[in-house]
Design a protein around this motif. Sequence first.
Motif, PDB file in Angstrom:
ATOM      1  N   ALA A 124       2.470  -9.736  61.823  1.00 63.87           N
ATOM      2  CA  ALA A 124       3.774  -9.549  62.463  1.00 63.87           C
ATOM      3  C   ALA A 124       4.023 -10.698  63.427  1.00 63.87           C
ATOM      4  N   GLY A 125       5.249 -11.198  63.431  1.00 67.24           N
ATOM      5  CA  GLY A 125       5.580 -12.299  64.316  1.00 67.24           C
ATOM      6  C   GLY A 125       6.097 -11.827  65.659  1.00 67.24           C
ATOM      7  N   PRO A 126       6.251 -12.721  66.631  1.00 64.78           N
ATOM      8  CA  PRO A 126       6.729 -12.359  67.966  1.00 64.78           C
ATOM      9  C   PRO A 126       8.169 -11.844  67.979  1.00 64.78           C
ATOM     10  N   TYR A 127       8.925 -12.126  66.916  1.00 71.19           N
ATOM     11  CA  TYR A 127      10.317 -11.669  66.832  1.00 71.19           C
ATOM     12  C   TYR A 127      10.480 -10.681  65.681  1.00 71.19           C
ATOM     13  N   GLN A 128       9.439  -9.926  65.412  1.00 65.43           N
ATOM     14  CA  GLN A 128       9.426  -9.021  64.281  1.00 65.43           C
ATOM     15  C   GLN A 128      10.590  -8.034  64.299  1.00 65.43           C
ATOM     16  N   LYS A 129      10.785  -7.355  65.424  1.00 66.59           N
ATOM     17  CA  LYS A 129      11.837  -6.336  65.478  1.00 66.59           C
ATOM     18  C   LYS A 129      13.232  -6.949  65.364  1.00 66.59           C
TER      19      LYS A 129
ATOM     20  N   TYR B 269       6.911 -15.197  58.080  1.00 68.44           N
ATOM     21  CA  TYR B 269       6.502 -14.923  59.461  1.00 68.44           C
ATOM     22  C   TYR B 269       7.719 -14.921  60.375  1.00 68.44           C
ATOM     23  N   ALA B 270       7.860 -13.885  61.183  1.00 72.03           N
ATOM     24  CA  ALA B 270       9.013 -13.758  62.077  1.00 72.03           C
ATOM     25  C   ALA B 270       8.777 -14.542  63.364  1.00 72.03           C
TER      26      ALA B 270
END
Length: 231
Positions: A39-44, A81-82
């Motif tokens: 999950a990336g740091p900007y996933q949501k 990747y977000a």
Amino acid sequence: MGDTRRRAVVAVGVTALVAPLTLALGTAPAQAASCTTTAGPYQKQVEKFLGRPVDGKQSTADCQAIQAFQNKHGIRPNIGYAGPITWGVMDLMLKQRAVGTNPNKNGACPVNKGRIACVNLTLQLSWIQDGSRLVYGPVPVRTGRDGYETRTGLKKIYWRNIDHVSTIYDVPMPYSQFFDGGQAFHQAGLSMWNPPGSHGCVNMTTTAAKKYWSLLKNGDDVYVYGRKPGT
């Protein structure tokens, strides 16, 4: 973007993907990379933008949706990747949509010049207005990357070439309209959200470039302001 025959006349400033010295169209799309399970740091934020379930967890479907977006706009790495680059593109799109049909709401582009082409670097938008009346746009554009920034200020279109070919990058620049020493409006065959940007020119879609060609002429004003994200 510059034409060798006009180097003495046109200050060949570096302008690239949208600039009159030549235009550097970004790299060709690479083959799809393997999906990441991280999950990336900007996933949501990315999940919400793509209409995915917003749980902050990376699923196979999430990765595939993110990767498809990255491939569409030439974002690398394209592993689903977000991260900040992917979210930065999406965030810019959201800000552009919020502008609606009133791009000069704050009056930053002069309304006392008659017909003028405006370029908002901060929002990566351009439009044509006549006084305070919107003539065409706004449309998304792709301007100069870090180190090749599209220069700001009031300018005038001084040379047009519908079939221009860059002598630096040896790439076609259809519907070129030069307004500042090698920097020009012109059509570019890639996403307007393709990072990191041009070499100074203002890249446009085919539809927008054709419309600008039909609406503008030599001597018309161009006003460039703001600052492109990442520069």
